[in-house]
Design a protein around this motif. Structure first.
Motif, short mmCIF file in Angstrom:
data_model
loop_
_atom_site.label_atom_id
_atom_site.label_comp_id
_atom_site.label_asym_id
_atom_site.label_seq_id
_atom_site.Cartn_x
_atom_site.Cartn_y
_atom_site.Cartn_z
N GLU A 149 0.39 14.33 3.66
CA GLU A 149 -0.10 13.60 2.75
C GLU A 149 -0.70 13.85 1.02
N TYR B 176 0.99 -1.39 0.16
CA TYR B 176 0.14 0.13 0.33
C TYR B 176 1.14 0.84 0.39
N GLY C 239 -1.36 1.94 -9.12
CA GLY C 239 -1.86 1.12 -7.81
C GLY C 239 -1.36 1.94 -7.01
N ASN C 240 -1.18 3.73 -6.96
CA ASN C 240 -0.54 4.39 -6.18
C ASN C 240 1.05 4.94 -5.92
C1 LIG Z 1 -4.62 4.29 -3.29
O1 LIG Z 1 -4.68 5.44 -2.98
C2 LIG Z 1 -5.85 5.82 -2.41
C3 LIG Z 1 -6.61 7.20 -1.36
O2 LIG Z 1 -6.16 6.96 -0.21
C4 LIG Z 1 -6.80 4.47 -1.69
O3 LIG Z 1 -8.35 5.24 -1.64
C5 LIG Z 1 -6.56 3.00 -2.53
O4 LIG Z 1 -7.64 1.79 -2.18
C6 LIG Z 1 -5.14 2.76 -3.01
N1 LIG Z 1 -5.15 2.19 -3.65
C7 LIG Z 1 -4.32 1.31 -4.21
C8 LIG Z 1 -3.90 -0.18 -5.08
O5 LIG Z 1 -3.44 1.13 -2.94
#
Ligand SMILES: *[C@@H]1O[C@H](CO)[C@@H](O)[C@H](O)[C@H]1NC(C)=O
Ligand SMILES: *[C@@H]1O[C@H](CO)[C@@H](O)[C@H](O)[C@H]1NC(C)=O
Ligand SMILES: *[C@@H]1O[C@H](CO)[C@@H](O)[C@H](O)[C@H]1NC(C)=O
Ligand SMILES: *[C@@H]1O[C@H](CO)[C@@H](O)[C@H](O)[C@H]1NC(C)=O
Ligand SMILES: *[C@@H]1O[C@H](CO)[C@@H](O)[C@H](O)[C@H]1NC(C)=O
Ligand SMILES: *[C@@H]1O[C@H](CO)[C@@H](O)[C@H](O)[C@H]1NC(C)=O
Ligand SMILES: *[C@@H]1O[C@H](CO)[C@@H](O)[C@H](O)[C@H]1NC(C)=O
Ligand SMILES: *[C@@H]1O[C@H](CO)[C@@H](O)[C@H](O)[C@H]1NC(C)=O
Ligand SMILES: *[C@@H]1O[C@H](CO)[C@@H](O)[C@H](O)[C@H]1NC(C)=O
Ligand SMILES: *[C@@H]1O[C@H](CO)[C@@H](O)[C@H](O)[C@H]1NC(C)=O
Length: 224
Positions: A52, A43, A64-65
Motif C-alpha cells: 500500500e 474509498y 478524496g484519495n
Molecule cells: C484517505 O486515506 C487515508 C489513509 O488511508 C484515510 O485515513 C482517509 O479516511 C481517506 N480519505 C477518504 C476521503 O477516503
C-alpha cells in the motif's frame, strides 16, 4: 437490507489515467488519477506493486484519495501502481500503470580480471569489465590514455599485454535520454615477471638493504 445501504451503487470499470509515463529521475513528477464509471461511497487505496502506498513529503494522495502524485520521481518508482476502490457493496482494482524512469548513468564500477588490483605481469590476459546504473542502458565506450578505442560495450579484452600497454584505461558511459555522461578510470601497470631478468632482482636486493637500514636506525633510536 438496512436503510443506509439503499443508495449504494456497485463499483465498475476502475480506470487509471497517467500522463506522461516517461519520466526523468529527480526532475519529473508523476500524477495518476483513479476513476470509476459507477459506484458510490467510494474509498480509494493505492498499491505500489503489492504494498500500500502511504503519503510522505514526496508522495501526495489527494482529491478524496483518488489522485496520487509523486514529486521528483526516483528510479525505484516505476511501479506497477494500481488503484483499489472499495464500497460496502463491492470492490474493484484497476489495471496497473508502469512508469519508465530515465536515470543515470551513475554508480560506475570497473574491474580487471574480476578484481580491483591494477598491477599485472607482461603476457597476462586482461579482461576489463565496466558497469553503470542507467535507464535506459548506458552506451559504454573505452579509452586508453585519453584516446577513445574502437571498443564499445562492457568488456575490453587485452591479450598477452606488454609494458607499453601500461596507463590509464577509461570507460565512458552515456545515456541518450538523460544526456548525462560519466566515466571511470583505472591505471593499469604492466611489469616484467619477477622470473624474467636480473633487473627485478636488483630492485629486490635494493629494497632489502633499505629495510635493513630502517631496522638498524629504529633500533638505534630505541636506545636513545
Ligand atoms: C484517505 O486515506 C487515508 C489513509 O488511508 C484515510 O485515513 C482517509 O479516511 C481517506 N480519505 C477518504 C476521503 O477516503
Ligand atoms: C471505463 O472508463 C473509461 C474511462 O472513464 C471509459 O473510457 C470506458 O469506456 C469505460 N468502459 C466501460 C466498459 O464502461
Ligand atoms: C524536487 O527537485 C527540485 C530540483 O532538484 C527541488 O528544488 C525540490 O525541492 C524537490 N522537491 C521535493 C519535494 O523534493
Ligand atoms: C514503490 O516501491 C518501491 C520498491 O519497494 C519503493 O522503492 C518506492 O519508493 C515506492 N514508491 C512509491 C511512490 O511508493
Ligand atoms: C473484495 O471483494 C471480495 C469479494 O468480491 C472479498 O472477498 C474481498 O475481501 C474484498 N476485498 C476488500 C479489500 O474489501
Ligand atoms: C509493468 O511492469 C510489470 C513488472 O514490473 C510487468 O509485469 C507488466 O507487464 C508491466 N505492465 C505494462 C503495462 O507494461
Ligand atoms: C572493488 O572496490 C569497490 C569499491 O572500492 C568495492 O565495492 C568492490 O567490492 C571491490 N571489488 C572487489 C572484487 O574487490
Ligand atoms: C591468453 O589467451 C589466449 C587466447 O585466448 C590463450 O591462448 C593464452 O593461453 C592466454 N594466456 C594466459 C597467460 O592465460
Ligand atoms: C573500428 O571498427 C570498425 C567496425 O568494426 C572498422 O570499420 C574501423 O576500421 C575500425 N577503426 C579502427 C581505427 O580500428
Ligand atoms: C571524465 O569525468 C570527469 C569528471 O568526473 C570530466 O572532467 C572528464 O572530462 C571526463 N572525461 C571524459 C573523457 O569524458
Amino acid at each position: 437490507m438496512t436503510h443506509q445501504f439503499i443508495d449504494l451503487v456497485l463499483i465498475s470499470n476502475v480506470t487509471l489515467k497517467a500522463n506522461p509515463t516517461d519520466l526523468m529521475e529527480f526532475k519529473s513528477s508523476a500524477v495518476v488519477t483513479c476513476s470509476v464509471s459507477s459506484g458510490s461511497s467510494l474509498y480509494f487505496l493505492w498499491l505500489n506493486s503489492s504494498s500500500e502506498v502511504t503519503g510522505s513529503d514526496r508522495v501526495q494522495i489527494t482529491d478524496g484519495n483518488s489522485t496520487l502524485t509523486i514529486v521528483n520521481v526516483t528510479r525505484y518508482d516505476q511501479g506497477p501502481f494500481r488503484c483499489l476502490v472499495i464500497n460496502p457493496l463491492s470492490n474493484s482494482t484497476s489495471a496497473p500503470v508502469n512508469f519508465t524512469i530515465n536515470y543515470g548513468p551513475d554508480n560506475m564500477a570497473l574491474t580487471v580480471n574480476g578484481q580491483n588490483t591494477t598491477s599485472f605481469f607482461v603476457g597476462s590476459n586482461l579482461t576489463l569489465l565496466c558497469s553503470a546504473q542507467s535507464g535506459p542502458e548506458a552506451r559504454l565506450q573505452w579509452a586508453f590514455r585519453g584516446e577513445t578505442l574502437n571498443t564499445t560495450g562492457p568488456l575490453l579484452e587485452l591479450l598477452s599485454v606488454s609494458e607499453k600497454q601500461s596507463g590509464s584505461y577509461s570507460c565512458l558511459a552515456s545515456n541518450h535520454r538523460t544526456n548525462v555522461n560519466r566515466n571511470i578510470t583505472t591505471n593499469i601497470m604492466v611489469a616484467k615477471s619477477p622470473l624474467s631478468g636480473s633487473e627485478q632482482l636488483r630492485v629486490h636486493v635494493g629494497l632489502l638493504s633499505l629495510l635493513l637500514l630502517v631496522g638498524v636506525l629504529s633500533s638505534l633510536s630505541g636506545k636513545l
